[in-house]
Design a protein around this motif. Structure first.
Motif, PDB file in Angstrom:
ATOM      1  N   LYS A  16      55.278-116.576 -40.418  1.00 37.56           N
ATOM      2  CA  LYS A  16      53.857-116.518 -40.339  1.00 37.56           C
ATOM      3  C   LYS A  16      53.244-117.694 -40.195  1.00 37.56           C
ATOM      4  N   THR A  17      52.066-117.605 -39.607  1.00 35.25           N
ATOM      5  CA  THR A  17      51.302-118.651 -39.703  1.00 35.25           C
ATOM      6  C   THR A  17      50.026-118.122 -40.153  1.00 35.25           C
ATOM      7  N   ILE A  18      49.439-118.610 -41.057  1.00 32.60           N
ATOM      8  CA  ILE A  18      47.873-118.331 -41.603  1.00 32.60           C
ATOM      9  C   ILE A  18      46.983-119.565 -41.196  1.00 32.60           C
ATOM     10  N   CYS A  19      46.026-119.013 -40.524  1.00 33.52           N
ATOM     11  CA  CYS A  19      44.910-119.921 -39.973  1.00 33.52           C
ATOM     12  C   CYS A  19      43.559-119.554 -40.831  1.00 33.52           C
ATOM     13  N   VAL A  20      43.292-120.636 -41.594  1.00 32.70           N
ATOM     14  CA  VAL A  20      42.200-120.199 -42.667  1.00 32.70           C
ATOM     15  C   VAL A  20      41.023-120.828 -41.709  1.00 32.70           C
ATOM     16  N   VAL A  49      53.008-112.201 -36.339  1.00 31.11           N
ATOM     17  CA  VAL A  49      53.141-113.660 -36.858  1.00 31.11           C
ATOM     18  C   VAL A  49      52.030-114.351 -37.164  1.00 31.11           C
ATOM     19  N   LEU A  50      50.836-114.146 -37.006  1.00 31.75           N
ATOM     20  CA  LEU A  50      49.700-114.614 -37.143  1.00 31.75           C
ATOM     21  C   LEU A  50      48.609-114.016 -37.926  1.00 31.75           C
ATOM     22  N   ILE A  51      48.284-114.643 -39.188  1.00 33.43           N
ATOM     23  CA  ILE A  51      47.153-114.090 -40.029  1.00 33.43           C
ATOM     24  C   ILE A  51      45.903-114.955 -40.020  1.00 33.43           C
ATOM     25  N   LEU A  52      44.940-114.450 -39.493  1.00 35.11           N
ATOM     26  CA  LEU A  52      43.415-115.248 -39.740  1.00 35.11           C
ATOM     27  C   LEU A  52      42.552-114.869 -40.820  1.00 35.11           C
ATOM     28  N   VAL A  53      42.590-115.878 -41.410  1.00 41.05           N
ATOM     29  CA  VAL A  53      41.629-115.506 -42.843  1.00 41.05           C
ATOM     30  C   VAL A  53      40.354-116.441 -42.665  1.00 41.05           C
ATOM     31  N   PHE A  54      39.331-115.792 -42.590  1.00 42.24           N
ATOM     32  CA  PHE A  54      38.028-116.429 -42.414  1.00 42.24           C
ATOM     33  C   PHE A  54      37.216-116.900 -43.558  1.00 42.24           C
ATOM     34  N   LEU A  55      37.182-118.032 -43.812  1.00 37.09           N
ATOM     35  CA  LEU A  55      36.664-118.674 -45.274  1.00 37.09           C
ATOM     36  C   LEU A  55      35.200-118.282 -45.264  1.00 37.09           C
ATOM     37  N   GLU A  56      34.516-118.095 -44.278  1.00 40.03           N
ATOM     38  CA  GLU A  56      33.028-117.850 -44.131  1.00 40.03           C
ATOM     39  C   GLU A  56      32.618-117.176 -43.071  1.00 40.03           C
ATOM     40  N   ASP A  57      31.640-116.294 -43.199  1.00 42.20           N
ATOM     41  CA  ASP A  57      31.112-115.474 -42.049  1.00 42.20           C
ATOM     42  C   ASP A  57      30.738-116.481 -40.784  1.00 42.20           C
ATOM     43  N   ILE A  58      31.486-116.090 -39.678  1.00 43.91           N
ATOM     44  CA  ILE A  58      31.193-116.875 -38.486  1.00 43.91           C
ATOM     45  C   ILE A  58      30.694-115.953 -37.479  1.00 43.91           C
ATOM     46  N   VAL A  73      40.385-111.384 -32.759  1.00 46.11           N
ATOM     47  CA  VAL A  73      39.764-110.801 -33.893  1.00 46.11           C
ATOM     48  C   VAL A  73      39.005-109.439 -33.428  1.00 46.11           C
ATOM     49  N   LYS A  74      38.664-109.294 -32.007  1.00 41.88           N
ATOM     50  CA  LYS A  74      38.466-108.007 -31.737  1.00 41.88           C
ATOM     51  C   LYS A  74      39.687-106.966 -31.705  1.00 41.88           C
ATOM     52  N   LYS A  75      41.086-107.386 -31.334  1.00 41.90           N
ATOM     53  CA  LYS A  75      42.164-106.584 -31.201  1.00 41.90           C
ATOM     54  C   LYS A  75      42.703-106.511 -32.565  1.00 41.90           C
ATOM     55  N   GLN A  76      42.855-107.349 -33.156  1.00 42.40           N
ATOM     56  CA  GLN A  76      43.521-107.320 -34.660  1.00 42.40           C
ATOM     57  C   GLN A  76      42.684-107.869 -35.617  1.00 42.40           C
ATOM     58  N   THR A  77      42.525-106.723 -36.715  1.00 41.01           N
ATOM     59  CA  THR A  77      41.675-107.161 -37.995  1.00 41.01           C
ATOM     60  C   THR A  77      42.280-108.334 -38.756  1.00 41.01           C
ATOM     61  N   TYR A  78      41.398-108.811 -39.499  1.00 41.58           N
ATOM     62  CA  TYR A  78      41.694-109.952 -40.082  1.00 41.58           C
ATOM     63  C   TYR A  78      41.170-110.078 -41.673  1.00 41.58           C
ATOM     64  N   ARG A  96      49.345-110.860 -49.754  1.00 45.80           N
ATOM     65  CA  ARG A  96      50.455-110.899 -49.980  1.00 45.80           C
ATOM     66  C   ARG A  96      51.098-110.022 -49.125  1.00 45.80           C
ATOM     67  N   LYS A  97      50.539-108.608 -48.763  1.00 42.77           N
ATOM     68  CA  LYS A  97      51.073-107.560 -47.988  1.00 42.77           C
ATOM     69  C   LYS A  97      51.478-108.345 -46.522  1.00 42.77           C
ATOM     70  N   ALA A  98      50.298-108.789 -45.991  1.00 43.39           N
ATOM     71  CA  ALA A  98      50.278-109.519 -44.558  1.00 43.39           C
ATOM     72  C   ALA A  98      51.477-110.353 -44.474  1.00 43.39           C
ATOM     73  N   LEU A  99      51.953-111.102 -45.445  1.00 38.74           N
ATOM     74  CA  LEU A  99      52.825-112.267 -45.367  1.00 38.74           C
ATOM     75  C   LEU A  99      54.257-111.461 -45.383  1.00 38.74           C
ATOM     76  N   GLU A 100      54.367-110.327 -45.745  1.00 40.59           N
ATOM     77  CA  GLU A 100      55.641-109.668 -45.920  1.00 40.59           C
ATOM     78  C   GLU A 100      56.329-109.630 -44.224  1.00 40.59           C
ATOM     79  N   THR A 101      57.438-109.918 -44.448  1.00 42.76           N
ATOM     80  CA  THR A 101      58.036-109.630 -43.094  1.00 42.76           C
ATOM     81  C   THR A 101      58.618-108.284 -42.878  1.00 42.76           C
ATOM     82  N   ARG A 102      58.204-107.529 -41.841  1.00 40.51           N
ATOM     83  CA  ARG A 102      58.716-106.241 -41.725  1.00 40.51           C
ATOM     84  C   ARG A 102      59.627-106.019 -40.360  1.00 40.51           C
ATOM     85  N   ASN A 103      60.495-105.136 -40.419  1.00 38.54           N
ATOM     86  CA  ASN A 103      61.413-105.055 -39.556  1.00 38.54           C
ATOM     87  C   ASN A 103      60.938-103.609 -38.404  1.00 38.54           C
TER      88      ASN A 103
END
Length: 118
Positions: A16-20, A49-58, A73-78, A96-103
């Motif tokens: 996974k990739t986490i973009c803060v 494979v991508l997790i967006l974490v918004f550190l501040e409201d943008i 952001v429109k298609k996939q919640t963050y 933590r749940k978002a980081l879990e790899t699911r089959n």
């Protein structure tokens, strides 16, 4: 090795990739390249494979130059850190749940349900 090759290798070599995301992140050429490559992988592999974490409201208008991120952001919640201020333990559990790899591909959009309670 050129930095773009290192970024690409790191993103494709990770589960996974986490973009803060912050305003400063959006101003950085290298950071915008990272989210671009990560979103290419997301669209290419059609997997979570991508997790967006918004550190501040943008505001959305600041995301306009980042067309792919805006679509994400429109298609996939963050996950949003500011929305989790009152319950940081819930934020960390959702991450933590978002980081879990699911089959199971039907579980791939776990973030969609994760942010509804934030």
């Amino acid at each position: 090795k050129p930095i773009t090759d290192n970024i690409t290798d790191a993103i494709y070599g990770s589960r996974k990739t986490i973009c803060v995301i912050s305003r400063r992140y959006l101003e950085s050429e290298w950071c915008s390249r990272e989210v671009q490559i990560a979103s290419f992988r997301l669209f290419d592999e059609q997997r979570d494979v991508l997790i967006l974490v918004f550190l501040e409201d943008i505001p959305t208008y600041l995301l306009s130059p980042f067309h792919r991120m805006r679509k994400l952001v429109k298609k996939q919640t963050y996950l949003s850190w500011p929305r989790a201020a009152d319950h940081p333990e819930v934020f960390w559990e959702k991450l933590r749940k978002a980081l879990e790899t699911r089959n199971d591909p039907s579980e791939d959009n776990v973030l969609h349900s994760l942010t509804e309670t934030q």
